[in-house]
Enzyme design. Structure first.
Site, PDB file in Angstrom:
ATOM      1  CB  CYS A 115      -0.952  -0.012   1.202  1.00  0.00           C
ATOM      2  SG  CYS A 115      -0.214   0.508   2.776  1.00  0.00           S
ATOM      3  CB  CYS A 169      18.895  27.507  17.751  1.00  0.00           C
ATOM      4  SG  CYS A 169      19.796  26.048  17.190  1.00  0.00           S
TER       5      CYS A 169
END
Length: 631
Positions: free
Chosen positions: A160, A175
């Site tokens: 699938c 950051c």
């Protein structure tokens, strides 16, 4: 009229073409070509769903649309145009979301098969699950510039869409985005975050203020900056409050907002001296003292193609604030805007903001065209690629209609020929992954997290919906009591949202039963409690507990390849995600190598394509760290 290899159409196939009922999801680049192919092949019963409207940028490749159709429903216009090819065709066009509750399992069961022409992973995941639940074949497709792929999915017979893990999108440390950008893309991500802070949904994970928790701030100078900040309630003289609340108080004054973002915040960053010992320090800009505007020498260059000088960026910044402020006011109290690359004000805002920040940090400025490509995750679409892939979809669909699904292939369109001088390379469909948490007989997975820090809301939004792609989950603790902690019924379990999992006695090895009624999907989750994950990740989803064991325990020894793979995987831990844009320009990433081994000496057709899976795989499209177009 479709024909067999010998040029003679089998009667049974001809009958099936006339009587089949097809669901087509998506009416963009691939979708336009596909709809045309279907009606010319003789298919007369087609149901088409697409939520999008036509944009000017679609007209260069989505040939069913014209200039007068801009802003109209893609599905409706595609239907009207396709009927000119075959007026007898019965085409139902829904301008709607495939996630709508009206498109449940019973809706899918009425179709012979589903053909995907989608542009985003979330919708692909959902259609995959609906087709599995309805037990009908799905033909999946995607394109990325000159690259493309088509595959067939059938429950119990093939992999699938979710059998193999998809790569996460390119991400960046928080950051870096807030304190130390070094590339244009860092500035673009920051600019999009600023848009949301000022006009969109205020997500605390997208804060644009200097990051005082930066791990580099460990030296004395950095600690001094942190201590100083803790003693006052302002940054750059501005009271700490939400960015939007402060901006609204200023009336979205461009000078005040500009000086706060590009002067005061930058001066504060400079006080974190540790950050600039080995970097070029940023240079604050003042709204009233900008670098002199340099007149462009190429007056014939289109606005999108040239790089705007900082002075022009500041002027555009003011105009965008005014326009977006007006758009926000029209939404009423509590309203928000959603960033859209095809909205001029939205795109101009990100362009000017990204370039101003780039100037501050000494990063090369980019044109609006380049920034749009980065902000929208765009790889230019190729109309010919869409046409080829749409043709291959119909060829695979004809195999299914003739009852020969075993003859279906995964087909990859490459930019350069392979060793056999072929651009189109087919390979056999892979069998289902027995450990897939979507299509296996007993879907289950393991989620590693800290139960004392994970809230029910996080379990629902980030894990079940965000990572495991559920739409409306119900969650019950498998403790013999049947305690329900999450309900899909609105308001039924809202009081649980801010409680921690440990408040419900969810501890190590607790089992949760999750049920998504809309997708007809059930999943058993085993919770594994840890105090802290690597790189401060909030959670980790694995297929089974054995995957938590070190490679030495699973394989006896740790291979060098395994060690390098782990090192590579760690690079993107604890990062800020660059948003996935669900548009017809650039939705997906190409999956990495599936990890299956093949004999080195093998050179048959299936083996050749396995090599290509290192570049293309997984039913979606993309390239390396970039997301690509899947229409």
């Amino acid at each position: 009229m479709a024909a067999s290899v010998n040029g003679v159409l089998e009667k049974s196939l001809a009958d099936n073409i006339k009587t089949c009922k097809l669901l087509m999801v998506g009416a963009g680049g691939i979708g336009c070509e596909l709809l045309k192919n279907l009606v010319l092949t003789g298919v007369t019963d087609i149901h088409m769903i697409d939520l999008d409207t036509i944009d000017v940028s679609n007209l260069n490749r989505q040939f069913l649309f014209r200039k007068e159709h801009v802003k109209k429903s893609k599905a409706q216009v595609a239907k009207e145009s396709a009927l000119k090819f075959n007026p007898k065709a019965n085409i139902v066009a829904d301008h709607n979301s495939i996630f709508s509750s009206e498109y449940g399992v019973d809706f899918f069961k009425q179709f012979t098969m589903v053909l995907n022409a989608l542009d985003n992973r979330a919708a692909r995941n959902h259609v995959n699950r609906m087709c599995l639940a309805a037990k009908i074949p799905l033909v999946e497709s995607g394109t990325a510039g000159y690259l493309g792929q088509v595959t067939v999915i059938k429950k119990g017979e093939t992999e699938c869409y979710e059998c193999q893990p998809k790569p996460t999108q390119k991400t960046f440390p928080g950051c870096t985005i807030r304190n130390t950008p070094s590339e244009p893309i860092h500035c673009v991500v920051w600019a999009k975050h600023l848009f949301n802070q000022l006009f969109g949904e205020d997500d605390p994970d997208q804060d644009v203020s200097p990051d005082t928790a930066d791990p580099e701030l460990s030296a004395e100078a950095g600690q001094t900056a942190l201590t100083t900040e803790a003693k006052k309630d302002t940054v750059g003289g501005i009271e700490r409050k939400s960015t939007r609340a402060w901006a609204m108080e200023t009336g979205y004054d461009p000078q005040k907002i500009f000086n706060k973002l590009f002067r005061d915040d930058i001066k504060y960053l400079l006080s974190m001296e540790t950050l600039w010992k080995k970097r070029r320090p940023p240079q604050p800009l003042d709204y009233d003292n900008l670098p002199e505007k340099v007149e462009s020498t190429g007056t014939s260059v289109m606005r999108d193609q040239r790089v705007w000088p900082v002075q022009e960026c500041a002027e555009v910044f003011g105009k965008c604030l005014e326009a977006l402020k007006g758009n926000l006011a029209q939404r009423g109290e509590g309203g928000t805007l959603v960033w859209d690359k095809d909205d001029d004000s939205c795109m101009d805002f990100v362009t000017c903001v990204a370039n101003i920040r780039a100037c501050v940090f000494g990063i090369p400025l980019k044109s609006r065209f380049d920034i749009k490509s980065m902000a929208g995750n765009i790889i230019p679409a190729i109309a010919t690629t869409n046409a080829i892939i749409a043709g291959l979809i119909v060829m695979e669909a004809l195999k299914i209609l003739s009852g020969n699904i075993s003859k279906c292939k995964q087909i990859y369109l490459n930019r350069i020929p392979n060793d056999r001088k072929r651009l189109l390379v087919p390979c056999a469909l892979d069998p289902p992954n027995p450990k897939c948490y979507v299509c296996s007989e007993k879907p289950e997975c393991t989620v590693v997290l800290n139960t004392t820090k994970t809230t029910v809301r996080m379990l629902q939004d980030k894990i079940l919906k965000g990572h495991l792609n559920m739409i409306a989950p119900d969650v019950e603790i498998d403790d013999g009591k049947g305690t329900i902690i999450i309900s899909s019924e609105e308001g039924e379990t809202d009081e649980n949202n801010d409680k921690f999992l440990s408040d419900f006695s969810i501890i190590n090895n607790t089992r949760l039963k999750c049920d998504d009624f809309l997708q007809n999907y059930e999943l058993n989750i085993t919770i594994v409690h840890v105090e802290k994950l690597d790189k401060e990740k909030e959670f980790e989803v694995v297929g089974d507990l054995s995957q938590l064991q070190p490679k030495e325990e699973r394989n006896g020894t740790a291979s060098k390849n395994g060690e390098s793979s782990r090192a590579k995987a760690d690079e993107d831990d604890d990062l800020v995600l660059m948003e996935d844009q669900e548009d017809d320009e650039m939705p997906e990433q190409i999956s990495p190598n599936t990890g299956r081994k093949r004999p080195a000496e093998s050179n048959d057709e299936d083996s050749i394509i396995k090599r290509k899976k290192q570049e293309l795989a997984g039913g979606d499209s993309g390239q390396s760290d970039h997301v690509i177009e899947i229409l």
